[in-house]
Design an enzyme around this catalytic site. Structure first.
Site, mmCIF file in Angstrom:
data_model
loop_
_atom_site.group_PDB
_atom_site.id
_atom_site.type_symbol
_atom_site.label_atom_id
_atom_site.label_comp_id
_atom_site.label_asym_id
_atom_site.label_seq_id
_atom_site.Cartn_x
_atom_site.Cartn_y
_atom_site.Cartn_z
ATOM 1 N N CYS A 127 2.546 31.583 56.910
ATOM 2 C CA CYS A 127 1.140 31.942 56.952
ATOM 3 C C CYS A 127 0.273 30.687 56.852
ATOM 4 O O CYS A 127 0.757 29.612 56.518
ATOM 5 C CB CYS A 127 0.801 32.898 55.815
ATOM 6 S SG CYS A 127 1.323 32.289 54.221
ATOM 7 N N CYS A 129 0.433 28.733 53.704
ATOM 8 C CA CYS A 129 1.663 27.980 53.457
ATOM 9 C C CYS A 129 1.616 26.654 54.213
ATOM 10 O O CYS A 129 2.049 25.619 53.708
ATOM 11 C CB CYS A 129 2.871 28.790 53.903
ATOM 12 S SG CYS A 129 2.810 30.488 53.342
#
Lengths: 358, 78
Positions: free
Chosen positions: B11, B14
């Site tokens: 994501c 991240c």
């Protein structure tokens, strides 16, 4: 599959642990001062909006333009002020709950009691739809019953502070309370039903074989919690304010110009089929709570029934396609279908219930 | 040489975390192995329930949030 970006998170970006000692009396004084200022500004908003519209802009409150302008000037700061205060409060509250602490509370709980707890904890535990899978694995391997885990996963995205604040600010506390109450009910009952259906074998087998390591927890001090709250405000309010602005502008335009009862024929109480249609349209739609509010505002203001509108909103933010796709990694298709079906049915019931009693 | 693991399914948050780790390493002129962990079983094994998470030499330092640059530097200097 595009897995990136599309996650709705209610965790702030960073929470730097503050190691400096705190001057408590100064902090409390500052907090009290800010709260009083907040209150003073909040109570003065309506007269200020009226004054600005009539005396400065020279518009009549009876005219379309005047009522739209007054609505916009009043509602924008009102909603942003409410958002700031509540997001801060919820942020501080959330700093007490972590996924691993919630898991410890839920592990081995009996069904039903577990479902209620899971629904409530779903509201306050920081959650990110992108980490739905690790959370699911963590819960299930620690012995949290499947249905209880679902109660958590349903409540967490559906009942969030942005939705509640916007409903509170724009439609009053009754609508906000209804939303929270019925959302919680759906989470509890849908989770309970999924648990009763004994669907454990429809979870991908590797999940139960996963070895869950020891989770370490960060310890937060009070300054850390306050910072957590403040970071929530910066991140959430920073992200949603454009939606709020657009939403209120749309609301203001509708307030001023669109004829009353415009929506009544299609989405009013009399149209029984409007609830299932609202849910069916809402499920594949994806939006955060802030983005959906302008639509909700438009619908309600012009005669759409409350139940139909709430059902639509719940379907959009509670059942999101990206989250379902993410969950497909751990759930077999039949369980995904049951999940969507049971929650969708719950939303449908809520829609009809409110159309019936309101 | 330290090993820095960044846990996340890919994501945006991240990726942001991984970038911060790389910036921290560059600023401190340190060499470290940066490993991106996106396998769910590996995440579970490390005890990660909320992403993004950062571990240094196997010890989880932060989970469920993007740490600050200063924080990461602090961990790297330990």
């Amino acid at each position: 599959m595009n897995k990136s970006n599309r996650c709705d998170c209610n965790q702030p970006v960073a929470t730097t642990p503050a190691n400096r000692p705190v001057n408590w009396s100064r902090t409390l004084l500052l907090g009290a001062g800010l709260l009083v200022t907040w209150g003073l500004v909040y109570w003065q908003l309506e007269p200020f909006a009226r004054w600005l519209t009539t005396s400065v802009f020279g518009l009549s409150l009876e005219s379309s333009l005047g009522s739209a302008v007054a609505f916009f000037i009043y509602d924008t700061p009102k909603v942003l002020l409410l958002l700031t205060l509540i997001v801060f409060g919820v942020g501080v509250l959330r700093s007490f709950f972590t996924a691993s602490r919630t898991r410890t509370i839920l592990a081995g709980k009996r069904e039903f009691v577990g479902n209620i707890l899971a629904g409530l904890l779903g509201i306050v535990t920081p959650f990110c739809s992108c980490s739905a899978v690790p959370l699911f694995i963590g819960f299930v391997t620690a012995g949290v019953p499947l249905g209880v885990t679902f109660s958590f996963l349903i409540a967490a995205p559906m009942i969030n502070e942005v939705a509640v604040v916007l409903l509170l600010g724009l439609f009053g506390w009754q609508v906000a309370a209804l939303y929270v109450g019925t959302g919680l009910m759906i989470a509890i009952l849908a989770g309970w039903v999924i648990g009763r259906l004994r669907m454990e074998r429809h979870v991908e087998a590797w999940v139960y074989q996963a070895q869950m390591g020891e989770s370490q927890e960060e310890r937060l001090t009070w300054p850390g919690r306050i910072r957590f709250g403040w970071n929530s405000v910066r991140e959430i309010v920073g992200k949603v304010w454009p939606y709020v602005l657009v939403g209120i502008a749309v609301g203001a335009a509708i307030h001023g110009w669109v004829p009353q009862d415009f929506m009544a024929s299609i989405m009013g109480k009399a149209a029984w089929w409007s609830v299932p249609v609202a849910v069916l349209i809402g499920i594949p739609m994806y939006s955060n709570a802030a983005g959906i509010i302008p639509i909700v505002q438009a619908l309600l203001e012009k005669g759409a029934a409350l139940g139909t509108t709430l059902a639509f909103m719940m379907a959009v933010i509670g059942l999101s396609l990206p989250e379902t796709i993410i969950l497909r990694r751990v759930l077999k298709p039949r369980l995904i279908a049951v999940f969507i079906g049971v929650v969708g049915f719950g939303i449908l019931l809520v829609g009809y219930l409110f159309n019936l009693v309101m | 040489m330290k090993t820095v693991q960044v846990f996340g399914p890919g994501c945006a948050r991240c990726k942001q975390t991984e970038q911060l780790v790389r910036i921290a390493l560059k600023d401190l002129e340190l060499e470290a192995e940066v490993v991106k962990v996106s396998d769910y079983q590996a995440m579970a094994a490390a005890g990660v329930m909320a992403t993004p998470a950062v571990a240094i030499d196997g010890a989880i330092k932060a989970s469920g949030r993007i740490p600050t640059l200063a924080e990461i530097k602090g961990w790297l200097k330990e």
